[in-house]
Design an enzyme around this catalytic site. Structure first.
Site, PDB file in Angstrom:
ATOM      1  N   GLU A 119      33.383   1.630  37.816  1.00  0.00           N
ATOM      2  CA  GLU A 119      33.338   2.387  36.570  1.00  0.00           C
ATOM      3  C   GLU A 119      33.931   1.556  35.446  1.00  0.00           C
ATOM      4  O   GLU A 119      35.127   1.292  35.418  1.00  0.00           O
ATOM      5  CB  GLU A 119      34.151   3.683  36.698  1.00  0.00           C
ATOM      6  CG  GLU A 119      34.036   4.534  35.452  1.00  0.00           C
ATOM      7  CD  GLU A 119      35.194   5.483  35.188  1.00  0.00           C
ATOM      8  OE1 GLU A 119      34.993   6.426  34.422  1.00  0.00           O
ATOM      9  OE2 GLU A 119      36.301   5.253  35.721  1.00  0.00           O
ATOM     10  N   ASP A 150      37.577   3.303  40.289  1.00  0.00           N
ATOM     11  CA  ASP A 150      37.906   4.088  39.108  1.00  0.00           C
ATOM     12  C   ASP A 150      38.457   3.224  37.968  1.00  0.00           C
ATOM     13  O   ASP A 150      39.326   2.370  38.195  1.00  0.00           O
ATOM     14  CB  ASP A 150      38.983   5.112  39.517  1.00  0.00           C
ATOM     15  CG  ASP A 150      39.360   6.069  38.419  1.00  0.00           C
ATOM     16  OD1 ASP A 150      38.539   6.939  38.104  1.00  0.00           O
ATOM     17  OD2 ASP A 150      40.481   5.942  37.873  1.00  0.00           O
TER      18      ASP A 150
HETATM   19  C1  GLC Z   1      38.246   7.777  35.486  1.00  0.00           C
HETATM   20  C2  GLC Z   1      37.895   9.098  36.137  1.00  0.00           C
HETATM   21  C3  GLC Z   1      38.574  10.193  35.381  1.00  0.00           C
HETATM   22  C4  GLC Z   1      40.059   9.988  35.436  1.00  0.00           C
HETATM   23  C5  GLC Z   1      40.442   8.599  34.937  1.00  0.00           C
HETATM   24  C6  GLC Z   1      41.841   8.237  35.322  1.00  0.00           C
HETATM   25  O1  GLC Z   1      37.698   7.646  34.235  1.00  0.00           O
HETATM   26  O2  GLC Z   1      36.511   9.239  36.213  1.00  0.00           O
HETATM   27  O3  GLC Z   1      38.238  11.459  35.873  1.00  0.00           O
HETATM   28  O4  GLC Z   1      40.709  10.944  34.640  1.00  0.00           O
HETATM   29  O5  GLC Z   1      39.628   7.594  35.479  1.00  0.00           O
HETATM   30  O6  GLC Z   1      41.939   8.008  36.691  1.00  0.00           O
END
Ligand code: GLC
Length: 578
Positions: free
Chosen positions: A294, A221
């Site tokens: 991500e 994440d």
């Molecule tokens: C990422 C997740 C999102 C979350 C953020 C903080 O972008 O996909 O849903 O709010 O991280 O953890």
């Protein structure tokens, strides 16, 4: 086969052809489950792990080979599980550790890989580590980023002008410690200090813990937030430069992000984690464990996450190019450019991935128009590499309406009613539609944590199973086609036929040629494929049609004259092998 593709092949660029003995993830069909909204097994209106287990066979039905589960760990749910208070415990809202073990066991029987969401950038402020850090306990003192701020004219102000993704200052005052802590997201999500080796080891142990439980990998994440610029010799952090397009200091875009994201150390953290996964595999055997990361960074930075000359990185740095750069007006040249740009920038020997939605983005049909739902599923599932589908996109689910009163997403709640719809992620998170019955078959209870979308009676698994060319059946047919050697392992060429039509050719010597043709706009188009690709067989057959088609599955068609109806997307297969 065209000369360009043959050259790429001969040169061994390796970017388009996948080896037959390739690791499982290279051509996997990933499916993202947002557990809160997938299936509720105990009637409280919130999805849970037993609900996921109950529906694993559905993943088999739709040809999915791996699933990434959004977080289900212990959490006060300020960001619906992305604020973790215990990285090694299941939240009771989702079930128990035993439920998770059952889920993994069932998934193994079905040969569906399980990918966990690993949230390393921050914990919850209710995490024991943060509580001890706030109390100044020696071991935990530097687990997070702390700073006393500055006192000017008797008034204390935060250490820098950094803004949180969820609006407002990224610094929050802590009374107990008498210091500010950094939170790039919600104030209940304090950022870890990754320059502290003990924190790194804690997080490495989190990975090992879940690997021991049998998971096949992790979606990492918000990785690009992991490091901020190092404090200067006085322990201070620099302000970020202003962006002129907003005067609202609470808006995330108020500053230009040069110190809070994409720091040079960040990919190295991923290399370290990859080594932990590889080491685990060396010691325990089994299939390769993977990392999907991500990062919403510029493409050249994203590429660093694949690894470098000396270290392996993530197998799957998410390719968000189609999400960030396409909109409903984009023409076929734009699609062509973005797809080929990824393929050509990818380091040699690496593999592509294709994503068009997730739990943070509006639904595909709401962004691009419901008439383009099949188009994107066809594109994602016939491009070379792995595909990643967000739950419900196989049904063509649209954004559900969530009123301001019902809105729970912190990204929207921290803002204003006037523009909450622009920020809210709730519409893409409404419960999955299983049936046309009460509450879409999501729960046996009497309410759901977010409202069920109004159109569930048409767009649901049960109903779509019975409609030959429903989005669901088109998706299933695509998964069958994905088993074909040319689509599994073949080379690919992606070309705009003109501004309106995109063509994807997949070919492998000794096999049928496959061509996906996507008519992006509302005109009828006539296409001569020989203008686009050379050396094609002269006759093709419809291998996949959609509800927009007037031709039937199996109909023959000349490669020199193919008519596409408005918004029609099809897959053609040559009648002879090459
Ligand atoms: C990422 C997740 C999102 C979350 C953020 C903080 O972008 O996909 O849903 O709010 O991280 O953890």
């Amino acid at each position: 086969m065209t000369s360009w593709a043959s050259i790429a092949f001969v040169l061994g660029l390796g970017l388009l052809a996948v080896d037959a003995s390739a690791p499982w993830w290279q051509t996997a069909s990933f499916y993202q489950i947002y557990p809160r909204s997938f299936k509720d097994s105990d009637g409280n209106g919130i999805g849970d792990l037993n609900g996921v287990t109950e529906k694993l066979e559905y993943l088999k039905e739709i040809g999915v080979t791996a699933t990434w589960l959004s977080p289900f760990l212990r959490s006060p749910m300020a960001d619906f599980g992305y604020d973790i208070s215990d990285f090694k415990e299941v939240d009771e809202l989702f079930g128990t550790m035993e439920d998770f073990e059952n889920l993994v066991a069932r998934a193994k029987q079905l040969n569906v890989k399980i990918i966990l969401d690993f949230v390393p950038n921050h914990s919850s402020d209710e995490c024991d580590w943060f509580i001890r850090s706030a109390a100044g306990e020696e071991k935990y003192k530097d687990y997070y980023i702390w700073h006393p701020g500055f006192v000017e004219n008797g008034v204390r102000r935060p250490p820098s002008n950094w803004v949180s993704v969820f609006r407002g200052s990224a610094w929050e005052w802590n009374e107990q410690r008498q210091e500010y802590y950094l939170h790039q997201f919600h104030k209940k999500q304090p950022d870890f200090n990754f320059r502290n080796p003990v924190v790194r080891e804690e997080m490495n142990n989190v990975l090992r813990f879940w690997l021991e439980k049998g998971v096949d990998g992790f979606r990492v994440d918000a990785i690009y937030h992991a490091f901020e610029v190092e404090a200067d010799e006085n322990g201070n952090y620099p302000d970020e430069p202003r962006n002129e397009w907003t005067n609202d200091p609470d808006e995330y875009g108020y500053t230009h992000k040069i110190y809070t994201v994409d720091q040079p150390e960040t990919p190295h953290l991923v290399y370290e984690w990859r080594e932990i996964l590889d080491q685990f595999q060396r010691e325990h055997g089994g299939d390769e464990r993977i990392l999907m990361v991500e990062t919403w960074s510029p493409i050249d930075i994203v590429m660093h996450y694949y690894g470098n000359e000396t270290a392996e990185g993530a197998q799957i740095p998410f390719n968000f190019q189609l999400i960030t750069n396409l909109n409903a007006d984009s023409d076929a040249y734009h699609y062509e450019y973005l797809i080929n740009n990824w393929l050509s920038k990818m380091p040699s020997g690496k593999s592509a991935n294709w994503v068009i939605g997730n739990h943070d983005k509006n639904r595909v049909g709401s962004r691009f128009g419901a008439e383009r739902i099949d188009l994107f599923n066809i594109l994602l599932l016939t491009l070379p590499g792995c595909s990643i589908t967000y739950q419900g996109e196989e049904l063509g689910m649209l954004d559900g309406y969530v009123s301001w009163e019902d809105t729970v997403d912190p990204q929207a709640c921290n803002g204003h009613e006037a523009d909450y719809m622009w920020n809210s992620r709730d519409p893409a998170r409404t419960p999955m539609h299983w049936t046309n019955g009460k509450l879409a078959g999501f729960t046996a209870g009497s309410e759901t944590w977010l409202p069920v979308a109004a159109d569930y009676a048409e767009r649901n698994v049960q109903t779509e199973r019975g409609i030959p060319l429903s989005h669901l059946n088109v998706y299933k047919r695509l998964q069958q086609l994905r088993q074909e050697p040319a689509i599994q392992q073949g080379a690919a060429e992606i070309k705009a036929v003109n501004g309106y039509v995109l063509a994807v050719e997949r070919y492998l010597s000794g096999n049928y040629v496959y061509i996906s043709l996507l008519n992006i706009f509302e005109h009828i188009e006539n296409v001569n494929l020989n203008d686009v690709f050379s050396g094609l067989p002269s006759t093709f057959q419809y291998a996949l049609v959609t509800e927009k088609s007037i031709r039937q599955l199996g109909d023959k068609v000349s490669s020199s004259s193919i008519t596409l109806m408005p918004y029609e997307s099809v897959v053609l297969r040559s009648t002879t092998t090459i």
